[in-house]
Write a protein that holds these residues in place. Structure first.
Motif, PDB file in Angstrom:
ATOM      1  N   GLY A  94       0.800  -1.225   0.000  1.00  0.00           N
ATOM      2  CA  GLY A  94       0.000   0.000   0.000  1.00  0.00           C
ATOM      3  C   GLY A  94       0.831   1.272   0.000  1.00  0.00           C
ATOM      4  O   GLY A  94       0.441   2.278  -0.593  1.00  0.00           O
ATOM      5  N   SER A  95       1.971   1.215   0.673  1.00  0.00           N
ATOM      6  CA  SER A  95       2.827   2.406   0.789  1.00  0.00           C
ATOM      7  C   SER A  95       3.752   2.576  -0.414  1.00  0.00           C
ATOM      8  O   SER A  95       4.442   3.589  -0.528  1.00  0.00           O
ATOM      9  CB  SER A  95       3.661   2.329   2.065  1.00  0.00           C
ATOM     10  N   GLY A  96       3.783   1.569  -1.285  1.00  0.00           N
ATOM     11  CA  GLY A  96       4.717   1.623  -2.417  1.00  0.00           C
ATOM     12  C   GLY A  96       6.144   1.328  -1.989  1.00  0.00           C
ATOM     13  O   GLY A  96       7.096   1.963  -2.439  1.00  0.00           O
ATOM     14  N   GLY A  97       6.286   0.355  -1.086  1.00  0.00           N
ATOM     15  CA  GLY A  97       7.624  -0.071  -0.656  1.00  0.00           C
ATOM     16  C   GLY A  97       8.230   0.760   0.444  1.00  0.00           C
ATOM     17  O   GLY A  97       9.454   0.726   0.649  1.00  0.00           O
ATOM     18  N   ARG A  98       7.418   1.492   1.189  1.00  0.00           N
ATOM     19  CA  ARG A  98       7.961   2.381   2.228  1.00  0.00           C
ATOM     20  C   ARG A  98       7.722   1.868   3.648  1.00  0.00           C
ATOM     21  O   ARG A  98       7.810   2.627   4.618  1.00  0.00           O
ATOM     22  CB  ARG A  98       7.386   3.792   2.055  1.00  0.00           C
ATOM     23  N   TYR A  99       7.420   0.584   3.767  1.00  0.00           N
ATOM     24  CA  TYR A  99       7.312  -0.041   5.100  1.00  0.00           C
ATOM     25  C   TYR A  99       8.713  -0.114   5.720  1.00  0.00           C
ATOM     26  O   TYR A  99       9.687  -0.459   5.051  1.00  0.00           O
ATOM     27  CB  TYR A  99       6.735  -1.457   4.980  1.00  0.00           C
ATOM     28  N   VAL A 100       8.803   0.208   7.000  1.00  0.00           N
ATOM     29  CA  VAL A 100      10.074   0.133   7.734  1.00  0.00           C
ATOM     30  C   VAL A 100       9.840  -0.607   9.052  1.00  0.00           C
ATOM     31  O   VAL A 100       8.704  -0.684   9.535  1.00  0.00           O
ATOM     32  CB  VAL A 100      10.673   1.532   8.016  1.00  0.00           C
ATOM     33  N   LYS A 101      10.906  -1.143   9.625  1.00  0.00           N
ATOM     34  CA  LYS A 101      10.782  -1.854  10.908  1.00  0.00           C
ATOM     35  C   LYS A 101      12.071  -1.723  11.699  1.00  0.00           C
ATOM     36  O   LYS A 101      13.119  -1.340  11.165  1.00  0.00           O
ATOM     37  CB  LYS A 101      10.434  -3.324  10.673  1.00  0.00           C
ATOM     38  N   ALA A 102      11.990  -2.082  12.981  1.00  0.00           N
ATOM     39  CA  ALA A 102      13.152  -2.056  13.866  1.00  0.00           C
ATOM     40  C   ALA A 102      14.197  -3.063  13.382  1.00  0.00           C
ATOM     41  O   ALA A 102      13.881  -4.021  12.669  1.00  0.00           O
ATOM     42  CB  ALA A 102      12.723  -2.383  15.288  1.00  0.00           C
ATOM     43  N   ALA A 103      15.438  -2.853  13.789  1.00  0.00           N
ATOM     44  CA  ALA A 103      16.537  -3.728  13.362  1.00  0.00           C
ATOM     45  C   ALA A 103      16.309  -5.174  13.789  1.00  0.00           C
ATOM     46  O   ALA A 103      16.686  -6.109  13.080  1.00  0.00           O
ATOM     47  CB  ALA A 103      17.858  -3.212  13.927  1.00  0.00           C
ATOM     48  N   GLU A 104      15.684  -5.352  14.950  1.00  0.00           N
ATOM     49  CA  GLU A 104      15.401  -6.696  15.470  1.00  0.00           C
ATOM     50  C   GLU A 104      13.907  -6.825  15.779  1.00  0.00           C
ATOM     51  O   GLU A 104      13.270  -5.844  16.181  1.00  0.00           O
ATOM     52  CB  GLU A 104      16.183  -6.934  16.776  1.00  0.00           C
ATOM     53  N   PRO A 105      13.339  -8.034  15.644  1.00  0.00           N
ATOM     54  CA  PRO A 105      11.953  -8.223  16.057  1.00  0.00           C
ATOM     55  C   PRO A 105      11.747  -7.788  17.509  1.00  0.00           C
ATOM     56  O   PRO A 105      12.630  -7.972  18.341  1.00  0.00           O
ATOM     57  CB  PRO A 105      11.740  -9.738  15.905  1.00  0.00           C
ATOM     58  N   TRP A 106      10.595  -7.174  17.759  1.00  0.00           N
ATOM     59  CA  TRP A 106      10.173  -6.719  19.083  1.00  0.00           C
ATOM     60  C   TRP A 106      10.877  -5.445  19.539  1.00  0.00           C
ATOM     61  O   TRP A 106      10.646  -4.958  20.634  1.00  0.00           O
ATOM     62  CB  TRP A 106      10.305  -7.827  20.148  1.00  0.00           C
ATOM     63  N   GLY A 107      11.750  -4.881  18.695  1.00  0.00           N
ATOM     64  CA  GLY A 107      12.373  -3.599  19.009  1.00  0.00           C
ATOM     65  C   GLY A 107      11.401  -2.453  18.775  1.00  0.00           C
ATOM     66  O   GLY A 107      10.475  -2.564  17.973  1.00  0.00           O
ATOM     67  N   GLU A 108      11.618  -1.349  19.484  1.00  0.00           N
ATOM     68  CA  GLU A 108      10.716  -0.202  19.326  1.00  0.00           C
ATOM     69  C   GLU A 108      10.916   0.458  17.968  1.00  0.00           C
ATOM     70  O   GLU A 108      12.045   0.686  17.532  1.00  0.00           O
ATOM     71  CB  GLU A 108      10.967   0.828  20.435  1.00  0.00           C
ATOM     72  N   LYS A 109       9.819   0.771  17.296  1.00  0.00           N
ATOM     73  CA  LYS A 109       9.862   1.531  16.046  1.00  0.00           C
ATOM     74  C   LYS A 109       8.588   2.358  15.941  1.00  0.00           C
ATOM     75  O   LYS A 109       7.479   1.824  15.875  1.00  0.00           O
ATOM     76  CB  LYS A 109       9.962   0.583  14.833  1.00  0.00           C
ATOM     77  N   VAL A 110       8.747   3.663  15.962  1.00  0.00           N
ATOM     78  CA  VAL A 110       7.633   4.586  15.798  1.00  0.00           C
ATOM     79  C   VAL A 110       7.927   5.459  14.586  1.00  0.00           C
ATOM     80  O   VAL A 110       9.020   6.003  14.462  1.00  0.00           O
ATOM     81  CB  VAL A 110       7.434   5.467  17.050  1.00  0.00           C
TER      82      VAL A 110
END
Length: 235
Positions: free
Chosen positions: A185-201
């Motif tokens: 939906g974002s056109g490839g602009r999804y981002v996430k924390a370096a590790e699973p369960w890490g904080e990302k806002v």
């Protein structure tokens, strides 16, 4: 005058495929509430109204988290007496922002709920903050702008990752994988924390409309989303 925030909870309580109780996720309401309740008027709603199901696994998982524990024992009235989304929709203009609590429940009801979609469109078109945490950003996946584009097109966005879903062993029973849907939906602009369960806002903008779009990846991001929403409202 304090801003008024609409907080939306899921009404979905059981995953049929594995007979797994679900709902909204305790820390993802408790932590933003802790940040916001002294700064804003909070109104709680859900698709069905009345009692919104709390995921029992989140109670167990966060029993040693003081913020969640205190909220659970002192604020039950908040989720036992929610307003019905359809009743809130005509009053959308009263509110200054909307926030969706996560949990697996929203994947099954709010992601496709027509009233929720109209609410998000109303807030976005008024350039009011739209925000969600963990699975909550699923509510944006089927929302379009007046021109028909995905609401999140061109916007940086986050939400519960595929790796996190795999680790909780629920990927096989989800209606879709949230990371994949947000990426598309974002056109490839999804981002996430370096590790699973890490904080990302992520604090972004609805590209076509210009209003704030605030997303958090997982339970660890719940406080940060609350703070970002407070900042967006200037409180």
């Amino acid at each position: 005058m304090a801003p008024k925030i609409l907080i939306v909870l899921s009404s979905f309580d059981r995953i049929q495929a594995n007979d797994h109780p679900t709902g909204w996720y305790l820390p993802e309401f408790a932590h933003p509430w802790e940040v916001l309740h002294t700064k804003a008027e909070l109104v709680i709603a859900s698709p069905k109204g009345g009692a919104a199901p709390l995921d029992p696994s989140s109670v167990k998982m966060f029993e040693s988290d003081p913020v969640s524990s205190k909220f659970l024992h002192e604020q039950e009235a908040l989720w036992k007496n929610t307003q019905k989304l359809a009743d809130v929709l005509p009053r959308a203009g009263e509110f200054d922002a909307i926030f969706y609590v996560g949990g697996h429940g929203p994947m099954f009801d709010l992601a496709t709920d027509a009233t929720s979609i109209k609410l998000i469109q109303a807030f976005a078109e008024a350039k009011k903050p739209v925000s969600a945490v963990c699975h909550g950003p699923c509510v944006f996946v089927n929302v379009t702008t007046p021109s028909g584009k995905p609401l999140i097109a061109g916007a940086e966005v986050t939400g519960f990752s595929n790796a996190e879903e795999d680790q909780v062993q629920l990927s096989s029973v989800m209606p879709f994988m949230l990371e994949d849907a947000l990426q598309k939906g974002s056109g490839g602009r999804y981002v996430k924390a370096a590790e699973p369960w890490g904080e990302k806002v992520v604090v972004s903008r609805v590209a076509e409309l210009g209003g704030p779009l605030i997303t958090g990846q997982n339970p660890a991001s719940a406080t940060g989303v609350g703070k970002a929403l407070a900042a967006a409202l200037g409180v």
